[in-house]
Design an enzyme around this catalytic site. Structure first.
Site, PDB file in Angstrom:
ATOM      1  N   HIS A 290     -11.972 121.198 -22.522  1.00  0.00           N
ATOM      2  CA  HIS A 290     -11.378 122.359 -21.850  1.00  0.00           C
ATOM      3  C   HIS A 290     -11.178 123.524 -22.814  1.00  0.00           C
ATOM      4  O   HIS A 290     -10.679 123.369 -23.928  1.00  0.00           O
ATOM      5  CB  HIS A 290     -10.090 122.006 -21.106  1.00  0.00           C
ATOM      6  CG  HIS A 290      -8.951 121.516 -21.931  1.00  0.00           C
ATOM      7  ND1 HIS A 290      -8.036 122.366 -22.508  1.00  0.00           N
ATOM      8  CD2 HIS A 290      -8.547 120.258 -22.245  1.00  0.00           C
ATOM      9  CE1 HIS A 290      -7.103 121.661 -23.143  1.00  0.00           C
ATOM     10  NE2 HIS A 290      -7.396 120.381 -23.009  1.00  0.00           N
ATOM     11  N   ASP A 302      -6.403 120.362 -29.309  1.00  0.00           N
ATOM     12  CA  ASP A 302      -6.301 120.341 -27.843  1.00  0.00           C
ATOM     13  C   ASP A 302      -6.634 121.713 -27.270  1.00  0.00           C
ATOM     14  O   ASP A 302      -5.742 122.513 -27.045  1.00  0.00           O
ATOM     15  CB  ASP A 302      -4.879 119.917 -27.442  1.00  0.00           C
ATOM     16  CG  ASP A 302      -4.702 119.740 -25.957  1.00  0.00           C
ATOM     17  OD1 ASP A 302      -5.705 119.513 -25.270  1.00  0.00           O
ATOM     18  OD2 ASP A 302      -3.558 119.833 -25.477  1.00  0.00           O
ATOM     19  N   GLU A 336      -7.474 123.338 -17.716  1.00  0.00           N
ATOM     20  CA  GLU A 336      -7.050 121.937 -17.674  1.00  0.00           C
ATOM     21  C   GLU A 336      -5.544 121.819 -17.860  1.00  0.00           C
ATOM     22  O   GLU A 336      -4.896 120.977 -17.244  1.00  0.00           O
ATOM     23  CB  GLU A 336      -7.771 121.134 -18.767  1.00  0.00           C
ATOM     24  CG  GLU A 336      -7.508 119.634 -18.723  1.00  0.00           C
ATOM     25  CD  GLU A 336      -6.271 119.195 -19.517  1.00  0.00           C
ATOM     26  OE1 GLU A 336      -5.829 118.054 -19.330  1.00  0.00           O
ATOM     27  OE2 GLU A 336      -5.745 120.010 -20.319  1.00  0.00           O
ATOM     28  N   GLU A 337      -4.977 122.690 -18.702  1.00  0.00           N
ATOM     29  CA  GLU A 337      -3.588 122.515 -19.119  1.00  0.00           C
ATOM     30  C   GLU A 337      -2.575 122.689 -17.992  1.00  0.00           C
ATOM     31  O   GLU A 337      -1.592 121.953 -17.933  1.00  0.00           O
ATOM     32  CB  GLU A 337      -3.246 123.487 -20.261  1.00  0.00           C
ATOM     33  CG  GLU A 337      -3.942 123.194 -21.578  1.00  0.00           C
ATOM     34  CD  GLU A 337      -3.487 121.898 -22.225  1.00  0.00           C
ATOM     35  OE1 GLU A 337      -2.694 121.153 -21.624  1.00  0.00           O
ATOM     36  OE2 GLU A 337      -3.940 121.628 -23.351  1.00  0.00           O
ATOM     37  N   ASP A 364     -11.261 115.116 -25.046  1.00  0.00           N
ATOM     38  CA  ASP A 364      -9.977 115.814 -24.943  1.00  0.00           C
ATOM     39  C   ASP A 364      -8.863 114.968 -25.554  1.00  0.00           C
ATOM     40  O   ASP A 364      -7.786 114.842 -24.992  1.00  0.00           O
ATOM     41  CB  ASP A 364      -9.660 116.145 -23.481  1.00  0.00           C
ATOM     42  CG  ASP A 364      -8.398 116.998 -23.333  1.00  0.00           C
ATOM     43  OD1 ASP A 364      -7.972 117.607 -24.332  1.00  0.00           O
ATOM     44  OD2 ASP A 364      -7.836 117.042 -22.225  1.00  0.00           O
ATOM     45  N   HIS A 434       0.254 120.456 -27.919  1.00  0.00           N
ATOM     46  CA  HIS A 434       1.051 121.478 -27.216  1.00  0.00           C
ATOM     47  C   HIS A 434       2.068 122.174 -28.117  1.00  0.00           C
ATOM     48  O   HIS A 434       3.141 122.570 -27.657  1.00  0.00           O
ATOM     49  CB  HIS A 434       1.775 120.871 -26.015  1.00  0.00           C
ATOM     50  CG  HIS A 434       0.868 120.339 -24.953  1.00  0.00           C
ATOM     51  ND1 HIS A 434       1.347 119.690 -23.825  1.00  0.00           N
ATOM     52  CD2 HIS A 434      -0.485 120.354 -24.822  1.00  0.00           C
ATOM     53  CE1 HIS A 434       0.332 119.334 -23.063  1.00  0.00           C
ATOM     54  NE2 HIS A 434      -0.796 119.721 -23.644  1.00  0.00           N
TER      55      HIS A 434
END
Length: 467
Positions: A290, A302, A336-337, A364, A434
Site C-alpha cells: 500500500h 509500513d 489501506e490504512e 505489508d 504507525h
C-alpha cells in the site's frame, strides 16, 4: 499362446518404463533449473538492486502519505513515473475516492496526581473527532477490554475511558499479539461513546515500553454525532505510569487536546504496472503493497518497503530475461490504512472486467529479514506450494504455511485464486508501526533486497507451475 501373452506383457512393461524414465529426468531438470533461476534472482537483487534507493526517495523526499493528502498524490506520481521509466508493458492510474482525515496541530496531554504534573506522549487516532478547543479534562476509568467497558456501562459517564490491555509477550508471532489488542483501538470509542464519556485513550499497539505513541484507525460504527468522542493513543511508558498512579490516586484527572477533523472524500489512485504474459496474457498474478501511510513518520516499513519490493520483482524478472507466461501485475494500493478503498476498488474493477486472477502476493509486514510466506488457497494447490519449501529454504524461507494473504488483496478472494502474504521477521515491526520513527534509517538495505528476491522467487514459481 500363454508365452505370447507373456512376451506381449514384457514388451508393454518395457515401453512403459522407457516412457516414465524421461518424465522423471525431465522433472529433475525442471527442479535444477528452478534452483538456478532462484539463485540468479537473489544474486541480482543483492548485487544490482534498486529497491533501497527507491525507498530512500519515497520516504525522504515525500514522507508520510496519508490518503487524501498532497504527499499521497506526490507518491502516486512517483510510482507512475518510476514504473514507466522501468519500461513495464503497461502503466496506468486507477481512480478511487478515499477518506481525507487531517491531524491538525500537535496534540497535548498530561495528568496530575498529588499536585504533580506528568506530561504524556499522545497522538490522535485516525478518524477521531477533535476535542473542544479548550481540550478535555476528567477523571479516568481504566479497563482492559471492550467487554469490561460494556459491563461498567453508565458508570463511565463523564469519565475518560483508558483501555490498557498490553501485547501478550508470550506469543512468538507478534501479529497475533497485535490482533489480540487492536480491538481496543478500533472499537473503544464505539463501545464507550454511547455511555456519555468525555473521551477515550488507548495504550499504544506495541510490546516496546517507550515514549512513542502509535496512531492507527478507529471507528464510531453507527453512533450518532452526539455520542462520538475524541480518541487518542498514549505511549506504553505513559500507560504504565498512568495505571500505577491510578492505583495510588483513583480520582486523578487527565487532560488532552487535539484538533483533528475529517474532510470530504478526496480523489486518488491505485498505481498499476504490468508485464504481459506470453502464454496466458488474460490470466493475472498480482503483487502489491500500500502506497499510503500514516502521517507521523515516513511510512518506511509500513508500507514503503512493500511498495519498492513489489516493483523490484518485475525489474528482477526483466533483468534475468524471464518472460512470464501469465501477466504479472504490480499494484500500489491506495488507502489501506484507513479504509481499504484501493483494495476494494481493484477487486471491483477486476470483476467488472472479467479478469481472471489466479494468484496474488502482498508485502505489508515490513522490510525485515525474510522468513517465509502464508497462503490462503484451495486444497488442490496445497501440496504444490508446500513442495517448494526445499527450493526456498536455502534463503531462510522456512515458514511456509496456511494463513492470511493480506488486507489489500483480500477482496480478490474466490475459490480459484491463491492469496499469499510475504512474511519477514516480525519481532521489531511493532516498534515502528504507525509511529513518527517509521523512517528510512530503520530499514536495512540487505534485508530489503533479500525480501524483494524472495517475492520474485515465489512469483517465478507461481508463474511456472500454475495454469
Amino acid at each position: 499362446m500363454k508365452n505370447i501373452f507373456i512376451a506381449i506383457s514384457i514388451f508393454i512393461a518395457l515401453i512403459s518404463c522407457s516412457k516414465t524414465k524421461p518424465n522423471k529426468q525431465s522433472q529433475q531438470v525442471v527442479n535444477k533449473q528452478d534452483s538456478i533461476t532462484i539463485k540468479q534472482l537473489f544474486n541480482t537483487s543483492l548485487t544490482n538492486g534498486e529497491s533501497y534507493e527507491w525507498l530512500r526517495d519515497l520516504t525522504s523526499n515525500i514522507g508520510g502519505r496519508l490518503s487524501g493528502s498532497p504527499e499521497a498524490q506526490q507518491a502516486v506520481e512517483w510510482g507512475e513515473k518510476l514504473m514507466k521509466n522501468l519500461n513495464f508493458d503497461n502503466v496506468w492510474l486507477q481512480p478511487v475516492m478515499v477518506p481525507h482525515w487531517v491531524r491538525g496541530e500537535k496534540e497535548e496531554a498530561y495528568f496530575t496526581s498529588n499536585n504533580v504534573k506528568f506530561n504524556v506522549p499522545i497522538c490522535a487516532l485516525g478518524g477521531s473527532i477533535a476535542t473542544p478547543k479548550e481540550g478535555v479534562l476528567g477523571e479516568v476509568i481504566e479497563v482492559n477490554s471492550l467487554e469490561e467497558a460494556e459491563k461498567l456501562g453508565e458508570k463511565l459517564k463523564g469519565k475518560i475511558v483508558f483501555f490498557n490491555r498490553p501485547f501478550d509477550a508470550t506469543l512468538i508471532e507478534t501479529f497475533r499479539a497485535y490482533g489480540g489488542c487492536v480491538d481496543q483501538r478500533v472499537n473503544g470509542a464505539k463501545v464507550s461513546g454511547k455511555y456519555g464519556v468525555l473521551g477515550v485513550i488507548v495504550r499504544s499497539m506495541t510490546s516496546s515500553i517507550d515514549d512513542i505513541p502509535h496512531t492507527g484507525s478507529m471507528g464510531y460504527g453507527d453512533l450518532p454525532d452526539t455520542e462520538k468522542v475524541p480518541t487518542a493513543a498514549i505511549s506504553t511508558k505513559a500507560a504504565d505510569l498512568l495505571s500505577k498512579k491510578l492505583k495510588e490516586n483513583p480520582t486523578l484527572r487527565f487532560y488532552f487536546k487535539q484538533g483533528c477533523k475529517t474532510l470530504p472524500d478526496a480523489p486518488s489512485y491505485n498505481v498499476i504496472g504490468e508485464i504481459v504474459g506470453s502464454d496466458y496474457p488474460n490470466k493475472y498474478i498480482t503483487i502489491g503493497g500500500h502506497l499510503d501511510s500514516w502521517d507521523l513518520g515516513e511510512g518506511a516499513h509500513d508500507d514503503g518497503a512493500g511498495i519498492v519490493q513489489s516493483i523490484e520483482v518485475l525489474r528482477l524478472l526483466k533483468l534475468n530475461n524471464i518472460q512470464p507466461k501469465h501477466t504479472i501485475r504490480v499494484v500500489l494500493f491506495m488507502n489501506e490504512e484507513n479504509g481499504l478503498r484501493g483494495g476494494k476498488k481493484y477487486a471491483e474493477e477486476a470483476k467488472k472486467n472479467n479478469e481472471n486472477h489466479i494468484a496474488a502476493l502482498e508485502s505489508d509486514s515490513g522490510g525485515f529479514t525474510p522468513r517465509g510466506f502464508s497462503f490462503d488457497a484451495s486444497e488442490k494447490n496445497y501440496n504444490l506450494f508446500m513442495s517448494w519449501k526445499s527450493l526456498l529454504a536455502p534463503y531462510g524461507l522456512h515458514d511456509i504455511k496456511k494463513g492470511h494473504g493480506g488486507a489489500d488483496i483480500s477482496p480478490l478472494k474466490s475459490e480459484t485464486i491463491s492469496l499469499f502474504g510475504y512474511k519477514p521477521d516480525s519481532q521489531r515491526y511493532f516498534d515502528y508501526h504507525h509511529t513518527a520513527i517509521d523512517t528510512f534509517d530503520k530499514v536495512n538495505k540487505r534485508e530489503l533486497e533479500l525480501g524483494a528476491a524472495s517475492m520474485a522467487s515465489l512469483i517465478y514459481l507461481l508463474d511456472t507451475y500454475l495454469k
